[in-house]
Design a protein around this motif. Structure first.
Motif, PDB file in Angstrom:
ATOM      1  N   ARG A  62      -5.150  -3.953  -3.374  1.00 15.64           N
ATOM      2  CA  ARG A  62      -6.480  -4.264  -2.838  1.00 15.64           C
ATOM      3  C   ARG A  62      -6.615  -5.758  -2.553  1.00 15.64           C
ATOM      4  N   ALA A  63      -6.107  -6.584  -3.461  1.00 11.38           N
ATOM      5  CA  ALA A  63      -6.171  -8.034  -3.257  1.00 11.38           C
ATOM      6  C   ALA A  63      -5.310  -8.453  -2.067  1.00 11.38           C
TER       7      ALA A  63
ATOM      8  N   GLU B  16      -2.418  -1.111  -8.248  1.00 11.46           N
ATOM      9  CA  GLU B  16      -3.564  -0.793  -7.378  1.00 11.46           C
ATOM     10  C   GLU B  16      -4.449  -2.010  -7.117  1.00 11.46           C
ATOM     11  N   PRO B  17      -4.851  -2.793  -8.143  1.00 11.11           N
ATOM     12  CA  PRO B  17      -5.622  -4.000  -7.841  1.00 11.11           C
ATOM     13  C   PRO B  17      -4.826  -5.015  -7.027  1.00 11.11           C
TER      14      PRO B  17
ATOM     15  N   ARG C 240       0.831  -1.202   0.000  1.00 14.86           N
ATOM     16  CA  ARG C 240       0.000   0.000   0.000  1.00 14.86           C
ATOM     17  C   ARG C 240       0.872   1.260   0.000  1.00 14.86           C
TER      18      ARG C 240
ATOM     19  N   GLU D 281      -4.561  -6.714   0.575  1.00 12.87           N
ATOM     20  CA  GLU D 281      -5.174  -6.278   1.830  1.00 12.87           C
ATOM     21  C   GLU D 281      -6.337  -7.164   2.248  1.00 12.87           C
ATOM     22  N   ALA D 282      -6.913  -7.884   1.294  1.00 10.59           N
ATOM     23  CA  ALA D 282      -8.047  -8.761   1.588  1.00 10.59           C
ATOM     24  C   ALA D 282      -7.635 -10.217   1.773  1.00 10.59           C
TER      25      ALA D 282
END
Length: 209
Positions: free
Chosen positions: A139-140, A135-136, A111, A142-143
């Motif tokens: 996000r992936a 960016e994707p 991030r 972090e999840a």
């Protein structure tokens, strides 16, 4: 299990190998919509990193990442040096002095890297840049949970899909933007190198496919 300095250094060496292996591909991608130097610049930068790691391995993951950052900034020309250098420098700052990085720490470093690239390059999703892969991926990551290997595998999968999504886009940043509509139909070299690096990291962590 967290990522130690030794493991991060080994992962960086593996990334250097992947960049060298894909040098010609990156050159060709950049030749079509850029100035053709991305592959060689990246190869040179990562080769210089390996040389420095051969001299001594820093004792924390953050220190390894900082070595990567400063070497890329000083040896890689074009836009890639400042952008990747900033990414690794922000990641190093995020990692701090921790002896190991767990999954959330890896995601936080990614991030921080993304935020650094956005601040430096002013690009957003859809501009046909490395942001479309990074960016994707963040996000992936972090999840993805607590396991570093799982975090990096999720990031790598998302980065690959993100890089492929740049093909139909019209570039709005960088040299490719000069081509206007003619930039459509080509994979962005920065997005491709981002995806390659994250896939390599995932492989080093045991989460690659």
């Amino acid at each position: 299990m967290g990522c130690t300095a030794e493991q991060v250094a080994a992962a960086v060496r593996a990334m250097a190998g992947v960049i060298a292996e894909h040098r010609d591909e990156l050159v060709q991608l950049d030749r079509v919509i850029g100035d053709g130097d991305h592959g060689e610049n990246m190869r040179r930068g990562f080769a210089a990193i390996v040389t420095k790691l051969d001299e001594s391995t820093p004792d924390t993951p953050g220190a390894v990442l900082k070595l990567v950052a400063t070497t890329l900034i000083s040896t890689v020309g074009g836009a890639a040096g400042p952008l990747y250098g900033t990414a690794f420098l922000r990641a190093a700052t995020s990692a701090g002095s921790a002896g190991e990085l767990d999954g959330p720490a890896v995601a936080a470093a990614l991030r921080a890297a993304l935020d650094g690239v956005v601040a430096r390059g002013k690009a957003v999703l859809g501009d046909k840049t490395m942001i479309d892969a990074l960016e994707p991926a963040v996000r992936a990551a972090e999840a993805a949970g607590a396991d570093p290997a799982g975090v990096l595998a999720a990031a790598a999968d998302a980065a690959q899909a993100g890089a492929e999504s740049t093909v139909p886009l019209v570039a709005r940043k960088g040299r490719a933007s000069y081509l206007g509509e003619r930039s459509a139909g080509h994979l962005d070299p920065g997005a491709r190198s981002t995806a390659l690096l994250l896939r390599s990291l995932a492989g080093s962590a045991g989460g690659g496919r």
